[in-house]
Each structure stands twice: as structure tokens, then as C-alpha cells.
Design a protein around this motif. Structure first.
Motif, PDB file in Angstrom:
ATOM      1  N   ALA A 169       0.722  -0.862  -0.067  1.00  0.00           N
ATOM      2  CA  ALA A 169       0.036   0.540   0.457  1.00  0.00           C
ATOM      3  C   ALA A 169       0.928   1.390  -0.120  1.00  0.00           C
ATOM      4  O   ALA A 169       0.599   2.342  -0.445  1.00  0.00           O
ATOM      5  CB  ALA A 169      -1.012  -0.348   1.769  1.00  0.00           C
ATOM      6  N   SER A 170       1.840   0.952   0.502  1.00  0.00           N
ATOM      7  CA  SER A 170       2.888   2.178   0.778  1.00  0.00           C
ATOM      8  C   SER A 170       3.280   2.613  -0.934  1.00  0.00           C
ATOM      9  O   SER A 170       4.734   3.542  -1.119  1.00  0.00           O
ATOM     10  CB  SER A 170       3.783   2.166   1.490  1.00  0.00           C
ATOM     11  OG  SER A 170       5.131   0.895   0.572  1.00  0.00           O
ATOM     12  N   TYR A 171       3.171   1.481  -2.270  1.00  0.00           N
ATOM     13  CA  TYR A 171       3.983   2.362  -3.457  1.00  0.00           C
ATOM     14  C   TYR A 171       2.954   2.647  -3.704  1.00  0.00           C
ATOM     15  O   TYR A 171       1.543   3.373  -4.036  1.00  0.00           O
ATOM     16  CB  TYR A 171       3.717   0.942  -4.077  1.00  0.00           C
ATOM     17  CG  TYR A 171       4.309   1.418  -5.629  1.00  0.00           C
ATOM     18  CD1 TYR A 171       4.868   1.771  -5.827  1.00  0.00           C
ATOM     19  CD2 TYR A 171       3.406   0.785  -6.285  1.00  0.00           C
ATOM     20  CE1 TYR A 171       5.963   1.220  -6.947  1.00  0.00           C
ATOM     21  CE2 TYR A 171       3.851   0.972  -7.961  1.00  0.00           C
ATOM     22  CZ  TYR A 171       5.305   0.943  -8.237  1.00  0.00           C
ATOM     23  OH  TYR A 171       5.798   1.626  -9.489  1.00  0.00           O
ATOM     24  N   PRO A 172       3.202   4.301  -4.768  1.00  0.00           N
ATOM     25  CA  PRO A 172       2.189   4.880  -4.945  1.00  0.00           C
ATOM     26  C   PRO A 172       1.415   5.310  -6.113  1.00  0.00           C
ATOM     27  O   PRO A 172      -0.328   5.052  -5.329  1.00  0.00           O
ATOM     28  CB  PRO A 172       3.368   6.288  -5.783  1.00  0.00           C
ATOM     29  CG  PRO A 172       5.028   6.069  -5.446  1.00  0.00           C
ATOM     30  CD  PRO A 172       5.109   4.731  -5.156  1.00  0.00           C
ATOM     31  N   SER A 173       1.564   3.638  -6.659  1.00  0.00           N
ATOM     32  CA  SER A 173       0.740   3.646  -7.847  1.00  0.00           C
ATOM     33  C   SER A 173      -0.433   1.964  -7.627  1.00  0.00           C
ATOM     34  O   SER A 173      -0.992   1.559  -8.465  1.00  0.00           O
ATOM     35  CB  SER A 173       0.528   3.846  -8.830  1.00  0.00           C
ATOM     36  OG  SER A 173       2.163   2.565  -9.439  1.00  0.00           O
ATOM     37  N   PHE A 174      -0.112   1.936  -5.992  1.00  0.00           N
ATOM     38  CA  PHE A 174      -0.454   0.397  -5.959  1.00  0.00           C
ATOM     39  C   PHE A 174      -2.279   0.378  -6.549  1.00  0.00           C
ATOM     40  O   PHE A 174      -2.287  -0.708  -6.196  1.00  0.00           O
ATOM     41  CB  PHE A 174      -0.001   0.049  -4.429  1.00  0.00           C
ATOM     42  CG  PHE A 174      -1.130  -0.422  -3.643  1.00  0.00           C
ATOM     43  CD1 PHE A 174      -1.182  -2.000  -4.211  1.00  0.00           C
ATOM     44  CD2 PHE A 174      -2.232  -0.615  -2.817  1.00  0.00           C
ATOM     45  CE1 PHE A 174      -1.825  -2.688  -3.600  1.00  0.00           C
ATOM     46  CE2 PHE A 174      -3.038  -1.313  -2.146  1.00  0.00           C
ATOM     47  CZ  PHE A 174      -2.770  -2.998  -1.986  1.00  0.00           C
ATOM     48  N   LEU A 175      -3.201   1.461  -5.811  1.00  0.00           N
ATOM     49  CA  LEU A 175      -4.248   1.424  -5.764  1.00  0.00           C
ATOM     50  C   LEU A 175      -5.184   1.570  -7.647  1.00  0.00           C
ATOM     51  O   LEU A 175      -5.915   0.767  -7.875  1.00  0.00           O
ATOM     52  CB  LEU A 175      -5.013   2.540  -4.605  1.00  0.00           C
ATOM     53  CG  LEU A 175      -5.291   2.782  -3.163  1.00  0.00           C
ATOM     54  CD1 LEU A 175      -6.026   4.299  -2.793  1.00  0.00           C
ATOM     55  CD2 LEU A 175      -6.048   1.238  -3.284  1.00  0.00           C
ATOM     56  N   ALA A 176      -4.410   2.415  -8.371  1.00  0.00           N
ATOM     57  CA  ALA A 176      -4.950   2.028  -9.538  1.00  0.00           C
ATOM     58  C   ALA A 176      -4.283   0.925 -10.173  1.00  0.00           C
ATOM     59  O   ALA A 176      -5.022   0.269 -11.287  1.00  0.00           O
ATOM     60  CB  ALA A 176      -4.279   3.127 -10.086  1.00  0.00           C
ATOM     61  N   LEU A 177      -2.772  -0.091  -9.528  1.00  0.00           N
ATOM     62  CA  LEU A 177      -3.340  -1.053  -9.998  1.00  0.00           C
ATOM     63  C   LEU A 177      -4.227  -2.264  -9.866  1.00  0.00           C
ATOM     64  O   LEU A 177      -4.155  -2.694 -10.673  1.00  0.00           O
ATOM     65  CB  LEU A 177      -1.433  -1.847  -8.914  1.00  0.00           C
ATOM     66  CG  LEU A 177       0.125  -1.703 -10.622  1.00  0.00           C
ATOM     67  CD1 LEU A 177       0.934  -1.638  -9.447  1.00  0.00           C
ATOM     68  CD2 LEU A 177      -0.308  -1.746 -11.371  1.00  0.00           C
TER      69      LEU A 177
ATOM     70  N   LEU B 185       0.674  -8.133  -8.256  1.00  0.00           N
ATOM     71  CA  LEU B 185       1.017  -7.777  -6.868  1.00  0.00           C
ATOM     72  C   LEU B 185       2.844  -8.320  -6.868  1.00  0.00           C
ATOM     73  O   LEU B 185       3.331  -7.864  -5.927  1.00  0.00           O
ATOM     74  CB  LEU B 185       0.169  -8.006  -5.647  1.00  0.00           C
ATOM     75  CG  LEU B 185      -1.223  -7.030  -5.542  1.00  0.00           C
ATOM     76  CD1 LEU B 185      -2.383  -7.747  -4.499  1.00  0.00           C
ATOM     77  CD2 LEU B 185      -0.229  -6.094  -5.921  1.00  0.00           C
ATOM     78  N   LYS B 186       2.695  -9.588  -7.117  1.00  0.00           N
ATOM     79  CA  LYS B 186       3.840 -10.946  -7.231  1.00  0.00           C
ATOM     80  C   LYS B 186       4.983  -9.767  -7.853  1.00  0.00           C
ATOM     81  O   LYS B 186       6.487  -9.977  -7.717  1.00  0.00           O
ATOM     82  CB  LYS B 186       3.724 -12.057  -8.101  1.00  0.00           C
ATOM     83  CG  LYS B 186       4.617 -13.090  -7.609  1.00  0.00           C
ATOM     84  CD  LYS B 186       4.428 -14.294  -7.933  1.00  0.00           C
ATOM     85  CE  LYS B 186       5.138 -15.777  -7.348  1.00  0.00           C
ATOM     86  NZ  LYS B 186       4.812 -16.986  -7.789  1.00  0.00           N
ATOM     87  N   GLU B 187       4.643  -9.714  -8.920  1.00  0.00           N
ATOM     88  CA  GLU B 187       5.712  -8.438 -10.042  1.00  0.00           C
ATOM     89  C   GLU B 187       6.114  -7.357  -9.036  1.00  0.00           C
ATOM     90  O   GLU B 187       7.522  -6.428  -8.810  1.00  0.00           O
ATOM     91  CB  GLU B 187       5.000  -8.035 -11.490  1.00  0.00           C
ATOM     92  CG  GLU B 187       5.879  -7.480 -12.477  1.00  0.00           C
ATOM     93  CD  GLU B 187       7.221  -8.076 -13.042  1.00  0.00           C
ATOM     94  OE1 GLU B 187       8.235  -7.975 -13.245  1.00  0.00           O
ATOM     95  OE2 GLU B 187       7.123  -9.520 -12.685  1.00  0.00           O
ATOM     96  N   LEU B 188       5.061  -6.600  -8.481  1.00  0.00           N
ATOM     97  CA  LEU B 188       5.057  -5.079  -8.075  1.00  0.00           C
ATOM     98  C   LEU B 188       5.825  -5.495  -6.446  1.00  0.00           C
ATOM     99  O   LEU B 188       6.733  -4.817  -6.419  1.00  0.00           O
ATOM    100  CB  LEU B 188       3.988  -4.511  -7.384  1.00  0.00           C
ATOM    101  CG  LEU B 188       4.094  -4.185  -6.628  1.00  0.00           C
ATOM    102  CD1 LEU B 188       4.471  -2.276  -7.230  1.00  0.00           C
ATOM    103  CD2 LEU B 188       2.767  -3.718  -5.311  1.00  0.00           C
ATOM    104  N   HIS B 189       5.582  -6.863  -5.865  1.00  0.00           N
ATOM    105  CA  HIS B 189       6.744  -7.147  -4.528  1.00  0.00           C
ATOM    106  C   HIS B 189       8.247  -7.598  -5.610  1.00  0.00           C
ATOM    107  O   HIS B 189       9.175  -7.154  -4.560  1.00  0.00           O
ATOM    108  CB  HIS B 189       6.840  -8.040  -4.645  1.00  0.00           C
ATOM    109  CG  HIS B 189       6.943  -8.834  -2.921  1.00  0.00           C
ATOM    110  ND1 HIS B 189       7.266  -7.874  -2.234  1.00  0.00           N
ATOM    111  CD2 HIS B 189       7.397 -10.144  -2.829  1.00  0.00           C
ATOM    112  CE1 HIS B 189       7.562  -8.522  -1.225  1.00  0.00           C
ATOM    113  NE2 HIS B 189       8.393  -9.331  -1.339  1.00  0.00           N
ATOM    114  N   LYS B 190       8.356  -7.998  -6.687  1.00  0.00           N
ATOM    115  CA  LYS B 190       9.421  -8.817  -6.779  1.00  0.00           C
ATOM    116  C   LYS B 190      10.828  -6.788  -7.354  1.00  0.00           C
ATOM    117  O   LYS B 190      11.305  -6.966  -7.162  1.00  0.00           O
ATOM    118  CB  LYS B 190       9.005  -9.515  -8.318  1.00  0.00           C
ATOM    119  CG  LYS B 190      10.665 -10.455  -8.110  1.00  0.00           C
ATOM    120  CD  LYS B 190      10.962 -11.512  -9.575  1.00  0.00           C
ATOM    121  CE  LYS B 190       8.911 -12.024 -10.142  1.00  0.00           C
ATOM    122  NZ  LYS B 190       9.560 -12.715 -11.576  1.00  0.00           N
TER     123      LYS B 190
END
Length: 167
Positions: A106-114, A142-147
Motif C-alpha cells: 500500500a506504500s507504493y504510489p500507484s498501488f491503488l491504480a494497479l 502484485l507478485k511483480e510489484l513485490h519482485k
């Protein structure tokens, strides 16, 4: 006394000493399924008494090594005590790991957009099936975001801590 139904609640010196021993040894009850009260006097009506006197305990080492294993207390059968069953063999698991949400995403700026992009895609089926399908579609995103952004977070924290300590 709080782990008893029926009868007069009693807190003996031996019970207090046992409780202190458990605390001193840093032991805790394993989570359980089945019956809460593990002993009963097998009576019904006014004379019925049930107590939680049988336990399966673990310490920090146990929980660290064995995770959150559960002990099962089935109905007692002919005994006045319920048996305690602890499955030590790890259940075999085939298939994909279950979806787990990590708060740090949730701290990633475009998380909600994804999330919104995936969630807005139309899917068929019942509402419950649609939620399951969307969660499965969201997992690789989300797996890709995490990686990309969070995989080496613990390593980064260790390095930053070392850097702070050397200053």
C-alpha cells in the motif's frame, strides 16, 4: 476457574503453582479445534461439570519450528477425558500458494491504480466466483510489484541499520 462449566469454581494452590510454572517456562497452549472442555464428569443437568484440564503446550522453539500446528480434541467416547490429537506430519500440499496481502504494498504510489485496473475487468460467474477470479488475476500483478520494489526489503533494512551503526 474460567475454564470450567458447572460445579463450584476452585483455584487451588497447586493450580496457581502450575500456572506460574507454565509462565516461567514460557509455554503457551497450542491453538485447538474440537471440544474446549477436555474433561467431564459425564453427568447431565444440574450435576454436570466440564473442565479444560488437558493441554498441549509449546514454547517459542516449538512455534518457531512447527508453526501454528493445531491440536484436536474430539468427543471423549467412553473415557471422561477427550483425547488430544496432534498431527506432526506436515500435510502434503499441491498447487499454488494461497494469496497473501502484504501491508507494505500500500506504500507504493500507484498501488491503488494497479488494483483498480485489475478489479475493473469484467468476469463471469456468481459474485463469490468473481471475487475469487479477480483475486487470482491480481496475484501476478502484485507478485511483480513485490519482485520489483519490495523483494530485498529485509536486506535493505539490514544494510541501513549497519550504515547507521557505523556513523
Amino acid at each position: 476457574p474460567t475454564e470450567q462449566r458447572g460445579g463450584r469454581p476452585v483455584l487451588s494452590k497447586a493450580m496457581e503453582e502450575f500456572g506460574e510454572c507454565i509462565k516461567k517456562c514460557e509455554m503457551e497452549d497450542l491453538s485447538q479445534t474440537g471440544l474446549f472442555f477436555s474433561w467431564s464428569n459425564k453427568r447431565s443437568g444440574q450435576g454436570a461439570i466440564a473442565k479444560k484440564i488437558d493441554r498441549v503446550l509449546g514454547n517459542w522453539g516449538w512455534f518457531n519450528e512447527c508453526g501454528n500446528r493445531q491440536v484436536h480434541f474430539p468427543p471423549p467416547g467412553i473415557s471422561d477425558h477427550s483425547p488430544s490429537i496432534l498431527q506432526l506430519k506436515r500435510p502434503s500440499f499441491s498447487g499454488a500458494r494461497p494469496f497473501k496481502y502484504l501491508n507494505v504494498w500500500a506504500s507504493y504510489p500507484s498501488f491503488l491504480a494497479l488494483v483498480k485496473e485489475v478489479w475493473s475487468q469484467p468476469v463471469g460467474g456468481s459474485p463469490l466466483e468473481a471475487v475469487g477470479m479477480k483475486a487470482r488475476m491480481l496475484k501476478p500483478v502484485l507478485k511483480e510489484l513485490h519482485k520489483k520494489y519490495f523483494k530485498d526489503l529485509s536486506t535493505s533494512c539490514i544494510l541501513l541499520k549497519q550504515e547507521i551503526e557505523t556513523q
